[in-house]
Design a protein around this motif. Structure first.
Motif, PDB file in Angstrom:
ATOM      1  N   GLY A  67       0.745  -1.195  -0.075  1.00  0.00           N
ATOM      2  CA  GLY A  67       0.187  -0.033   0.064  1.00  0.00           C
ATOM      3  C   GLY A  67       0.923   1.178  -0.553  1.00  0.00           C
ATOM      4  O   GLY A  67       2.330   1.175  -0.294  1.00  0.00           O
ATOM      5  N   SER A  68       0.302   2.612   0.491  1.00  0.00           N
ATOM      6  CA  SER A  68       0.871   3.104  -0.256  1.00  0.00           C
ATOM      7  C   SER A  68       2.113   3.768   1.236  1.00  0.00           C
ATOM      8  O   SER A  68       2.380   4.235   0.391  1.00  0.00           O
ATOM      9  CB  SER A  68       0.093   5.041   0.646  1.00  0.00           C
ATOM     10  N   ARG A  69       2.194   2.950   2.204  1.00  0.00           N
ATOM     11  CA  ARG A  69       3.117   2.940   2.623  1.00  0.00           C
ATOM     12  C   ARG A  69       5.085   2.594   1.882  1.00  0.00           C
ATOM     13  O   ARG A  69       5.959   2.588   2.987  1.00  0.00           O
ATOM     14  CB  ARG A  69       3.466   2.356   4.439  1.00  0.00           C
ATOM     15  N   ASN A 107       5.785   3.932  -0.397  1.00  0.00           N
ATOM     16  CA  ASN A 107       6.116   4.193  -1.825  1.00  0.00           C
ATOM     17  C   ASN A 107       6.321   5.675  -0.699  1.00  0.00           C
ATOM     18  O   ASN A 107       5.536   6.470  -0.446  1.00  0.00           O
ATOM     19  CB  ASN A 107       4.565   5.195  -2.164  1.00  0.00           C
ATOM     20  N   LEU A 147       4.332   9.883  -0.522  1.00  0.00           N
ATOM     21  CA  LEU A 147       3.383  10.167  -0.077  1.00  0.00           C
ATOM     22  C   LEU A 147       3.613  10.166   0.976  1.00  0.00           C
ATOM     23  O   LEU A 147       4.781  10.148   1.568  1.00  0.00           O
ATOM     24  CB  LEU A 147       2.287   8.973  -0.348  1.00  0.00           C
ATOM     25  N   GLY A 204      -1.147   7.827   5.935  1.00  0.00           N
ATOM     26  CA  GLY A 204      -1.770   6.683   5.392  1.00  0.00           C
ATOM     27  C   GLY A 204      -1.365   6.007   6.198  1.00  0.00           C
ATOM     28  O   GLY A 204      -0.716   5.734   7.677  1.00  0.00           O
TER      29      GLY A 204
END
Length: 101
Positions: free
Chosen positions: A29-31, A33, A36, A39
């Motif tokens: 998921g977002s973590r 990246n 970003l 999240g």
């Protein structure tokens, strides 16, 4: 990867305690990246042995991690032999980062 080494250590310790020594953990998921912000922490816990009560195990691990990580939102997906392999599991395996101590 946007979690600290201390958070990785805590995640792995809690997972081993609840899901067993052979369980592996992927962050997805977002973590994953670095570009970003914010999240929740999405984890796929892959157990080598069948799990009698998978929903209970996922809930127990989620609660423990939320306490240990300072009330951060944590989502735990569980995968074990005999469980249905859903599309979200395949995405988490393909895109996730295996956590190591």
């Amino acid at each position: 990867m946007r979690i600290t080494p201390a958070q990785v250590k805590s995640i792995l310790a809690a997972t081993k305690d609840i899901a067993g020594e052979s369980a592996s953990v992927r962050l997805f998921g977002s973590r994953t990246n670095d570009q970003l912000h914010g999240g929740d922490i999405d984890l796929l816990v892959d157990c080598a042995q069948p799990v009698a009560r998978p929903v209970w195990m996922a809930a127990l691990l989620t609660a423990r991690l939320q306490r240990v990580l300072g009330e951060r939102r944590v989502d735990v997906l569980l995968m074990a032999p005999g469980m249905a392999d859903e599309p979200v599991h395949r995405v988490a395996r393909a895109d996730g980062i295996v956590l190591r101590a």
